[in-house]
Motif scaffolding. Structure first.
Motif, PDB file in Angstrom:
ATOM      1  N   LEU A  64     -98.235   1.289 -24.866  1.00  0.00           N
ATOM      2  CA  LEU A  64     -98.418   1.990 -26.132  1.00  0.00           C
ATOM      3  C   LEU A  64     -97.532   3.227 -26.205  1.00  0.00           C
ATOM      4  N   SER A  65     -97.411   3.933 -25.096  1.00  0.00           N
ATOM      5  CA  SER A  65     -96.555   5.122 -25.062  1.00  0.00           C
ATOM      6  C   SER A  65     -95.093   4.753 -25.302  1.00  0.00           C
ATOM      7  N   ALA A  66     -94.671   3.660 -24.680  1.00  0.00           N
ATOM      8  CA  ALA A  66     -93.281   3.216 -24.859  1.00  0.00           C
ATOM      9  C   ALA A  66     -93.020   2.817 -26.310  1.00  0.00           C
ATOM     10  N   GLU A  67     -93.955   2.109 -26.915  1.00  0.00           N
ATOM     11  CA  GLU A  67     -93.809   1.701 -28.310  1.00  0.00           C
ATOM     12  C   GLU A  67     -93.765   2.932 -29.230  1.00  0.00           C
ATOM     13  N   HIS A  68     -94.581   3.918 -28.901  1.00  0.00           N
ATOM     14  CA  HIS A  68     -94.611   5.148 -29.709  1.00  0.00           C
ATOM     15  C   HIS A  68     -93.276   5.886 -29.616  1.00  0.00           C
ATOM     16  N   GLU A  69     -92.703   5.958 -28.425  1.00  0.00           N
ATOM     17  CA  GLU A  69     -91.408   6.615 -28.262  1.00  0.00           C
ATOM     18  C   GLU A  69     -90.318   5.888 -29.030  1.00  0.00           C
ATOM     19  N   LYS A  70     -90.368   4.555 -28.996  1.00  0.00           N
ATOM     20  CA  LYS A  70     -89.372   3.775 -29.753  1.00  0.00           C
ATOM     21  C   LYS A  70     -89.519   4.037 -31.248  1.00  0.00           C
ATOM     22  N   LEU A  71     -90.754   4.107 -31.712  1.00  0.00           N
ATOM     23  CA  LEU A  71     -91.003   4.362 -33.129  1.00  0.00           C
ATOM     24  C   LEU A  71     -90.488   5.743 -33.531  1.00  0.00           C
ATOM     25  N   LYS A  72     -90.644   6.731 -32.649  1.00  0.00           N
ATOM     26  CA  LYS A  72     -90.130   8.065 -32.943  1.00  0.00           C
ATOM     27  C   LYS A  72     -88.605   8.056 -33.049  1.00  0.00           C
ATOM     28  N   ASN A  73     -87.968   7.337 -32.162  1.00  0.00           N
ATOM     29  CA  ASN A  73     -86.505   7.260 -32.205  1.00  0.00           C
ATOM     30  C   ASN A  73     -86.023   6.540 -33.464  1.00  0.00           C
ATOM     31  N   ASP A  74     -86.725   5.441 -33.816  1.00  0.00           N
ATOM     32  CA  ASP A  74     -86.365   4.714 -35.030  1.00  0.00           C
ATOM     33  C   ASP A  74     -86.540   5.611 -36.266  1.00  0.00           C
ATOM     34  N   TYR A  75     -87.593   6.395 -36.266  1.00  0.00           N
ATOM     35  CA  TYR A  75     -87.861   7.282 -37.395  1.00  0.00           C
ATOM     36  C   TYR A  75     -86.729   8.306 -37.555  1.00  0.00           C
ATOM     37  N   LYS A  76     -86.274   8.856 -36.444  1.00  0.00           N
ATOM     38  CA  LYS A  76     -85.174   9.817 -36.506  1.00  0.00           C
ATOM     39  C   LYS A  76     -83.915   9.181 -37.074  1.00  0.00           C
ATOM     40  N   THR A  77     -83.681   7.912 -36.692  1.00  0.00           N
ATOM     41  CA  THR A  77     -82.490   7.218 -37.192  1.00  0.00           C
ATOM     42  C   THR A  77     -82.571   6.991 -38.697  1.00  0.00           C
ATOM     43  N   PHE A  78     -83.734   6.474 -39.149  1.00  0.00           N
ATOM     44  CA  PHE A  78     -83.891   6.193 -40.580  1.00  0.00           C
ATOM     45  C   PHE A  78     -83.983   7.472 -41.399  1.00  0.00           C
ATOM     46  N   LEU A  79     -84.419   8.560 -40.785  1.00  0.00           N
ATOM     47  CA  LEU A  79     -84.518   9.826 -41.494  1.00  0.00           C
ATOM     48  C   LEU A  79     -83.140  10.291 -41.972  1.00  0.00           C
ATOM     49  N   GLU A  80     -82.132   9.927 -41.209  1.00  0.00           N
ATOM     50  CA  GLU A  80     -80.769  10.320 -41.541  1.00  0.00           C
ATOM     51  C   GLU A  80     -80.096   9.358 -42.511  1.00  0.00           C
ATOM     52  N   THR A  81     -80.549   8.091 -42.551  1.00  0.00           N
ATOM     53  CA  THR A  81     -79.829   7.076 -43.333  1.00  0.00           C
ATOM     54  C   THR A  81     -80.628   6.468 -44.467  1.00  0.00           C
ATOM     55  N   ASN A  82     -81.964   6.461 -44.339  1.00  0.00           N
ATOM     56  CA  ASN A  82     -82.780   5.746 -45.329  1.00  0.00           C
ATOM     57  C   ASN A  82     -84.104   6.487 -45.484  1.00  0.00           C
ATOM     58  N   SER A  83     -84.163   7.369 -46.473  1.00  0.00           N
ATOM     59  CA  SER A  83     -85.342   8.209 -46.640  1.00  0.00           C
ATOM     60  C   SER A  83     -86.584   7.403 -46.987  1.00  0.00           C
ATOM     61  N   GLU A  84     -86.421   6.318 -47.752  1.00  0.00           N
ATOM     62  CA  GLU A  84     -87.583   5.490 -48.125  1.00  0.00           C
ATOM     63  C   GLU A  84     -88.183   4.810 -46.899  1.00  0.00           C
ATOM     64  N   GLU A  85     -87.303   4.230 -46.081  1.00  0.00           N
ATOM     65  CA  GLU A  85     -87.773   3.586 -44.845  1.00  0.00           C
ATOM     66  C   GLU A  85     -88.347   4.632 -43.882  1.00  0.00           C
ATOM     67  N   ALA A  86     -87.756   5.806 -43.894  1.00  0.00           N
ATOM     68  CA  ALA A  86     -88.247   6.881 -43.025  1.00  0.00           C
ATOM     69  C   ALA A  86     -89.653   7.301 -43.419  1.00  0.00           C
ATOM     70  N   SER A  87     -89.940   7.317 -44.717  1.00  0.00           N
ATOM     71  CA  SER A  87     -91.288   7.678 -45.185  1.00  0.00           C
ATOM     72  C   SER A  87     -92.313   6.654 -44.720  1.00  0.00           C
ATOM     73  N   ARG A  88     -91.935   5.369 -44.807  1.00  0.00           N
ATOM     74  CA  ARG A  88     -92.844   4.312 -44.351  1.00  0.00           C
ATOM     75  C   ARG A  88     -93.088   4.422 -42.848  1.00  0.00           C
ATOM     76  N   MET A  89     -92.009   4.693 -42.126  1.00  0.00           N
ATOM     77  CA  MET A  89     -92.134   4.777 -40.677  1.00  0.00           C
ATOM     78  C   MET A  89     -92.897   6.023 -40.250  1.00  0.00           C
ATOM     79  N   LEU A  90     -92.860   7.068 -41.061  1.00  0.00           N
ATOM     80  CA  LEU A  90     -93.629   8.272 -40.736  1.00  0.00           C
ATOM     81  C   LEU A  90     -95.126   7.968 -40.703  1.00  0.00           C
TER      82      LEU A  90
END
Length: 284
Positions: A64-90
């Motif tokens: 679960l911790s590993a999945e959470h870290e991956k989700l945080k990294n994905d969120y940072k990536t989408f935050l820079e490129t896709n605000s709509e996807e970033a909101s969903r991932m937040l």
């Protein structure tokens, strides 16, 4: 994942007070005492099972911790490129954080519970050894005179042969045997967290006396209660701690009809067990 109901397997049976018990009752008490011997093994097995659960919980937490870290990294990536996807991932990230927090709390609770159970079992083993040592030291002067002190399973056994306590067919205690019982009572008074079971045993030769006793069963009960009353002459011992029972010839140490075997089978056993209240409460 295994249910915590497995803890119920480690519940233990406490003895209740009685000066003289019926055949049905003392058989029941002895069955529970014998069952208590197996509870030590059950407790150890319970700890092992809980440790397996704990290891599984730790593995799940790591995933679960590993999945959470991956989700945080994905969120940072989408935050820079896709605000709509970033909101969903937040939202997913917030939910993941809540699940991770709950998992962390559950893991900590289980680790604490296992540690407490292990400490309780260690304390119990240490208490048994301390009882054995104190009783052995107190009764050292009776060594080789028909008295032995042993630890078996969950109990410390003080076994006194009849040659130390009673004349043949009698339930009047001899002077030397009375001295041994009184020495033991001092130790018991100083250790109030010990439950006491007094059991009388005879050999297989039929009782030939008369009067109030009919057979070996009656004789063994009277001998047990004689020893119990002598212990209770020490006013510092709470009578609720002690149970007395007669086993007649039905629980011999050895099978056989030789004079030596019969002598060993004629005995009074004082069985000592640490109180298990705290452990039982923790198991519940």
């Amino acid at each position: 994942m295994k249910k915590y109901s497995i803890l119920a397997a480690a519940l233990m049976i406490l003895f209740t007070a009685s000066s003289c018990v019926s055949t049905k009752k003392y058989n029941s008490l002895n069955a529970e005492a014998m069952r208590l011997d197996s509870e030590r093994i059950r407790g150890i097995n319970t700890i092992a099972s809980l440790r397996d659960d704990l290891d599984e919980s730790r593995q799940n937490f790591d995933v679960l911790s590993a999945e959470h870290e991956k989700l945080k990294n994905d969120y940072k990536t989408f935050l820079e490129t896709n605000s709509e996807e970033a909101s969903r991932m937040l939202i997913e990230l917030q939910n993941s954080q809540e699940e991770l927090n709950k998992s962390r709390e559950m893991l900590a609770e289980r680790e604490k519970h296992v540690a407490e159970l292990e400490q309780m079992l260690r304390n119990r083993e240490a208490a048994l050894e301390e009882i054995r040592r104190k009783v052995t030291d107190a009764l050292l002067g009776f060594e080789g005179k028909g008295l032995t002190v042993t630890q078996r399973g969950s109990h410390v056994y003080v076994s006194m042969e009849d040659k130390l306590l009673f004349k043949s067919g009698s339930f009047n205690i001899d002077t030397q045997g009375a001295a041994a019982v009184k020495e033991l009572s001092v130790v018991l008074a100083q250790n109030p967290d010990i439950n006491i079971m007094v059991e009388g045993h005879t050999d297989n030769v039929p009782y030939r006396g008369s009067g109030q006793l009919q057979d070996n069963l009656d004789l063994s009960v009277k001998r047990a209660t004689t020893v119990t009353r002598l212990i209770l002459q020490n006013n510092d011992i709470d009578p609720s701690r002690i149970t007395s029972a007669g086993r007649g010839e039905y629980l011999p140490l050895e099978d056989g009809d030789s004079a030596e075997v019969r002598q060993r089978n004629r005995r009074t056993e004082i069985i000592l067990t640490p109180k298990l209240d705290e452990l039982m409460e923790l198991m519940e």
